[in-house]
Design a protein around this motif. Structure first.
Motif, PDB file in Angstrom:
ATOM      1  N   GLY A   1       0.818  -1.201   0.000  1.00 53.10           N
ATOM      2  CA  GLY A   1       0.000   0.000   0.000  1.00 53.10           C
ATOM      3  C   GLY A   1       0.852   1.252   0.000  1.00 53.10           C
ATOM      4  O   GLY A   1       1.942   1.277   0.584  1.00 53.10           O
ATOM      5  N   ILE A   2       0.367   2.289  -0.660  1.00 53.33           N
ATOM      6  CA  ILE A   2       1.032   3.594  -0.653  1.00 53.33           C
ATOM      7  C   ILE A   2       0.157   4.539   0.160  1.00 53.33           C
ATOM      8  O   ILE A   2      -1.026   4.712  -0.142  1.00 53.33           O
ATOM      9  CB  ILE A   2       1.238   4.131  -2.077  1.00 53.33           C
ATOM     10  CG1 ILE A   2       2.046   3.130  -2.920  1.00 53.33           C
ATOM     11  CG2 ILE A   2       1.944   5.487  -2.045  1.00 53.33           C
ATOM     12  CD1 ILE A   2       2.216   3.547  -4.374  1.00 53.33           C
ATOM     13  N   THR A   3       0.716   5.139   1.193  1.00 54.62           N
ATOM     14  CA  THR A   3      -0.054   6.020   2.060  1.00 54.62           C
ATOM     15  C   THR A   3      -0.330   7.357   1.366  1.00 54.62           C
ATOM     16  O   THR A   3       0.227   7.658   0.312  1.00 54.62           O
ATOM     17  CB  THR A   3       0.696   6.294   3.375  1.00 54.62           C
ATOM     18  OG1 THR A   3       1.869   7.067   3.093  1.00 54.62           O
ATOM     19  CG2 THR A   3       1.080   4.987   4.063  1.00 54.62           C
TER      20      THR A   3
ATOM     21  N   ALA B   1       4.234   0.740   1.948  1.00 50.52           N
ATOM     22  CA  ALA B   1       4.179  -0.067   3.169  1.00 50.52           C
ATOM     23  C   ALA B   1       3.678  -1.468   2.881  1.00 50.52           C
ATOM     24  O   ALA B   1       2.833  -1.677   2.009  1.00 50.52           O
ATOM     25  CB  ALA B   1       3.253   0.600   4.192  1.00 50.52           C
ATOM     26  N   LEU B   2       4.193  -2.434   3.650  1.00 44.54           N
ATOM     27  CA  LEU B   2       3.609  -3.771   3.619  1.00 44.54           C
ATOM     28  C   LEU B   2       2.225  -3.706   4.249  1.00 44.54           C
ATOM     29  O   LEU B   2       2.023  -3.026   5.261  1.00 44.54           O
ATOM     30  CB  LEU B   2       4.473  -4.751   4.409  1.00 44.54           C
ATOM     31  CG  LEU B   2       5.701  -5.332   3.726  1.00 44.54           C
ATOM     32  CD1 LEU B   2       6.360  -6.345   4.652  1.00 44.54           C
ATOM     33  CD2 LEU B   2       5.338  -5.990   2.408  1.00 44.54           C
ATOM     34  N   VAL B   3       1.285  -4.408   3.645  1.00 44.00           N
ATOM     35  CA  VAL B   3      -0.105  -4.342   4.077  1.00 44.00           C
ATOM     36  C   VAL B   3      -0.587  -5.740   4.433  1.00 44.00           C
ATOM     37  O   VAL B   3      -0.239  -6.727   3.778  1.00 44.00           O
ATOM     38  CB  VAL B   3      -0.983  -3.732   2.964  1.00 44.00           C
ATOM     39  CG1 VAL B   3      -2.452  -3.887   3.266  1.00 44.00           C
ATOM     40  CG2 VAL B   3      -0.640  -2.267   2.767  1.00 44.00           C
TER      41      VAL B   3
ATOM     42  N   VAL C   1       3.800   1.283  11.304  1.00 39.73           N
ATOM     43  CA  VAL C   1       3.636   2.720  11.073  1.00 39.73           C
ATOM     44  C   VAL C   1       4.888   3.333  10.462  1.00 39.73           C
ATOM     45  O   VAL C   1       4.861   4.477   9.996  1.00 39.73           O
ATOM     46  CB  VAL C   1       3.296   3.451  12.390  1.00 39.73           C
ATOM     47  CG1 VAL C   1       1.952   3.001  12.917  1.00 39.73           C
ATOM     48  CG2 VAL C   1       4.382   3.232  13.444  1.00 39.73           C
ATOM     49  N   GLU C   2       6.004   2.588  10.489  1.00 45.17           N
ATOM     50  CA  GLU C   2       7.237   3.046   9.866  1.00 45.17           C
ATOM     51  C   GLU C   2       7.727   1.967   8.922  1.00 45.17           C
ATOM     52  O   GLU C   2       7.190   0.878   8.868  1.00 45.17           O
ATOM     53  CB  GLU C   2       8.301   3.343  10.933  1.00 45.17           C
ATOM     54  CG  GLU C   2       7.956   4.519  11.836  1.00 45.17           C
ATOM     55  CD  GLU C   2       9.065   4.803  12.825  1.00 45.17           C
ATOM     56  OE1 GLU C   2       9.341   3.927  13.664  1.00 45.17           O
ATOM     57  OE2 GLU C   2       9.665   5.889  12.744  1.00 45.17           O
ATOM     58  N   GLY C   3       8.766   2.272   8.193  1.00 44.88           N
ATOM     59  CA  GLY C   3       9.298   1.312   7.236  1.00 44.88           C
ATOM     60  C   GLY C   3       8.907   1.684   5.827  1.00 44.88           C
ATOM     61  O   GLY C   3       7.886   2.338   5.600  1.00 44.88           O
TER      62      GLY C   3
ATOM     63  N   SER D   1      12.816  -1.622   4.296  1.00 38.79           N
ATOM     64  CA  SER D   1      13.756  -0.911   5.172  1.00 38.79           C
ATOM     65  C   SER D   1      12.983  -0.349   6.354  1.00 38.79           C
ATOM     66  O   SER D   1      11.994   0.365   6.174  1.00 38.79           O
ATOM     67  CB  SER D   1      14.438   0.231   4.410  1.00 38.79           C
ATOM     68  OG  SER D   1      15.125  -0.262   3.275  1.00 38.79           O
ATOM     69  N   GLU D   2      13.444  -0.687   7.565  1.00 36.90           N
ATOM     70  CA  GLU D   2      12.816  -0.200   8.779  1.00 36.90           C
ATOM     71  C   GLU D   2      13.870   0.439   9.671  1.00 36.90           C
ATOM     72  O   GLU D   2      15.036   0.006   9.672  1.00 36.90           O
ATOM     73  CB  GLU D   2      12.116  -1.343   9.522  1.00 36.90           C
ATOM     74  CG  GLU D   2      10.947  -1.944   8.775  1.00 36.90           C
ATOM     75  CD  GLU D   2      10.270  -3.051   9.568  1.00 36.90           C
ATOM     76  OE1 GLU D   2       9.157  -2.825  10.038  1.00 36.90           O
ATOM     77  OE2 GLU D   2      10.880  -4.120   9.703  1.00 36.90           O
TER      78      GLU D   2
END
Length: 380
Positions: free
Chosen positions: A52-54, A60-62, A86-88, A104-105
Motif C-alpha cells: 500500500g502507498i499512504t 508499506a507492507l499491508v 507505522v514506519e518502514g 527498510s525499517e
C-alpha cells in the motif's frame, strides 16, 4: 550495510505485487479495489504481496485482510489502517536486472522480501494511474498489468483524451480548459467565465486529471461557477468545463485477448437516490447502479462496441480500459472519457460487464496477469 535475506519462495507460482492506495483523492477507491482483487485472485496459481502507498507517499507492507479494505457503512478504507507497521519503507527494484523487493525499517538491516514477477498497479488518479508508476516500472524492468506510460497519461488528462479521440473521428462534447494561470488574475477569471457562458447551461466543472467522480460540480447558474471551480481546484489545478448533454450514460469494457481486442456487453448508469448525476456519493455510497446489459438494440450494441475498441486503439491502450459514452437523443454516440485502470470494487462496472459477457472475475484477473507476464517492458 548488511541486507537480511528472507528464505526464497519455494513455490514456482508467479509472485504478484498488488500496489494500491496512493496520494490522490481516489485513495479509498484504490484500497477497496485491492481488497476485491485480493478476494478473487487464485491463490493456487499466484503468490500475492500486497503493498500500500499512504497518502504521504510511503510504500508499506499491508496485511492480507481484504475485509478491512471495503467501503463499509460509508466508512472509507485507508492504507494507514491496514499497514503492518507505522514506519518502514518498501522499495521496488531501482534498475533492470533485479526484481527483489526490499523492506527498510528504522534500526534494522534492510530485508529482502523476495522477487516479484509482475505488478498489478491498482491505483486510481494522479501519482499512479497517470503514467508515473508505469514509468517507474519500466525503469525497473518489472512487467505490470495494463496500460503503458503514454496511454495512462493521456487517459488521465481529459483535455488530451478529447483531442486525440476527436482526431480519430470519435464524438466528444464541447468544453473549455482552465489552466492554473487562467485563474490567477481577474482578467483571466473574467475570460474563463466568458468561455464558460458560451457553452451554455448546465455546465460540469471537473478536475482535468482525476476520476471516481471526485470534485465534480453540476452548475445550473453562472453565479455558482466560481465556487465550482474552487472545488475542482482542490483536486487539480487544471480544470475542464464541459457543456451538459442530454442522453443515456452507457459504459463498455475493452480487454486484450490473444487474438485481438474484444468489447464487453455494455452497461447503463442509472442514477438514483435523488442525485442529479453520477457523483462520488451516488457511485460508491448510495443507491445508483449500472444496469448490465444495457437495454440497447442490436445495432446500438454493435456500434458502442466498435467505438469502444476504436477509442482504445486511438489512445494506444494495452490490456484493459473502460470507455464511457453518452447515447444522445438523436441516436449519435459521444465519448465521455476513457478509464485506463477501471475500478475493481464489488460494485464496479468493468468486472461486472465482463462477467455478463462470460468472463468471471477470477478469470478476468488471471487473464490480465497472464498477459502482463507475457509482455516485455520497454519499447514495444
Amino acid at each position: 550495510m548488511s541486507i537480511e535475506q528472507t528464505s526464497p519462495n519455494p513455490s514456482a507460482k508467479p509472485r504478484v505485487a498488488l500496489v494500491f492506495g496512493g496520494r490522490s483523492s481516489e485513495h479509498a477507491i484504490s484500497v477497496s479495489t485491492a481488497g476485491s482483487v485480493l478476494r478473487a485472485i487464485d491463490r493456487e496459481k499466484y503468490d500475492v504481496l500486497p503493498i500500500g502507498i499512504t497518502h504521504e507517499g510511503r510504500w508499506a507492507l499491508v496485511s492480507d485482510e481484504p475485509s478491512r479494505m471495503a467501503i463499509t457503512d460509508g466508512r472509507l478504507p485507508d492504507v494507514a489502517h491496514v499497514a503492518e507497521a507505522v514506519e518502514g519503507q518498501v522499495s521496488l527494484p531501482a534498475a533492470p536486472g533485479s526484481r527483489e523487493v526490499v523492506l527498510s525499517e528504522p534500526g534494522t538491516a534492510p530485508k529482502v522480501l523476495g522477487e516479484v514477477d509482475v505488478v498489478f498497479p491498482l491505483l486510481h488518479g494522479p501519482w499512479g494511474e497517470d503514467g508515473t508508476l508505469q514509468g517507474l516500472l519500466e525503469l525497473s524492468g518489472v512487467p505490470y498489468v495494463g496500460n503503458g506510460v503514454l496511454s495512462s497519461a493521456v487517459g488521465m488528462d481529459k483535455e488530451f483524451t478529447k483531442r486525440i479521440l476527436a482526431s480519430h473521428g470519435l464524438g466528444v462534447g464541447r468544453y473549455t480548459i482552465v489552466r492554473p494561470r487562467d485563474w490567477e488574475t481577474e482578467a483571466g477569471r473574467d475570460a474563463v467565465r466568458e468561455r464558460a457562458a458560451e457553452l451554455g447551461l448546465p455546465l460540469f466543472v471537473k478536475p482535468c486529471r482525476a476520476g471516481s467522480s471526485i470534485g465534480i460540480t453540476k452548475v445550473k447558474d453562472l453565479a455558482d461557477l466560481d465556487a465550482a471551480i474552487e472545488e475542482a481546484r482542490r483536486h487539480d489545478p487544471k480544470l475542464i468545463i464541459e457543456a451538459g448533454v442530454t442522453g443515456r450514460e452507457i459504459e463498455c469494457g475493452v480487454l486484450e485477448f490473444e487474438d485481438g481486442l474484444r468489447a464487453s456487453v455494455p452497461g447503463e448508469v442509472l442514477v438514483g437516490g435523488g442525485y442529479e448525476f453520477y457523483d462520488f456519493e451516488a457511485k460508491y455510497i448510495d443507491s445508483s447502479e449500472v444496469r448490465i446489459p444495457a437495454e440497447l438494440s442490436a445495432e446500438e450494441t454493435a456500434e458502442i462496441r466498435r467505438q469502444a475498441i476504436a477509442a482504445f486503439e486511438a489512445l494506444g491502450c494495452e490490456g484493459l480500459a473502460r470507455v464511457d459514452f453518452f447515447l444522445l437523443e438523436d441516436g449519435s454516440w459521444m465519448v465521455n472519457e476513457v478509464n485506463t485502470m477501471p475500478g475493481f470494487t464489488p460494485i464496479s462496472a468493468y468486472p461486472k460487464m465482463w462477467e455478463a459477457t462470460g468472463l468471471a472475475y477470477p478469470e478476468l484477473i488471471d487473464r490480465l496477469l497472464q498477459a502482463a507476464l507475457g509482455r516485455s517492458t520497454g519499447l514495444r
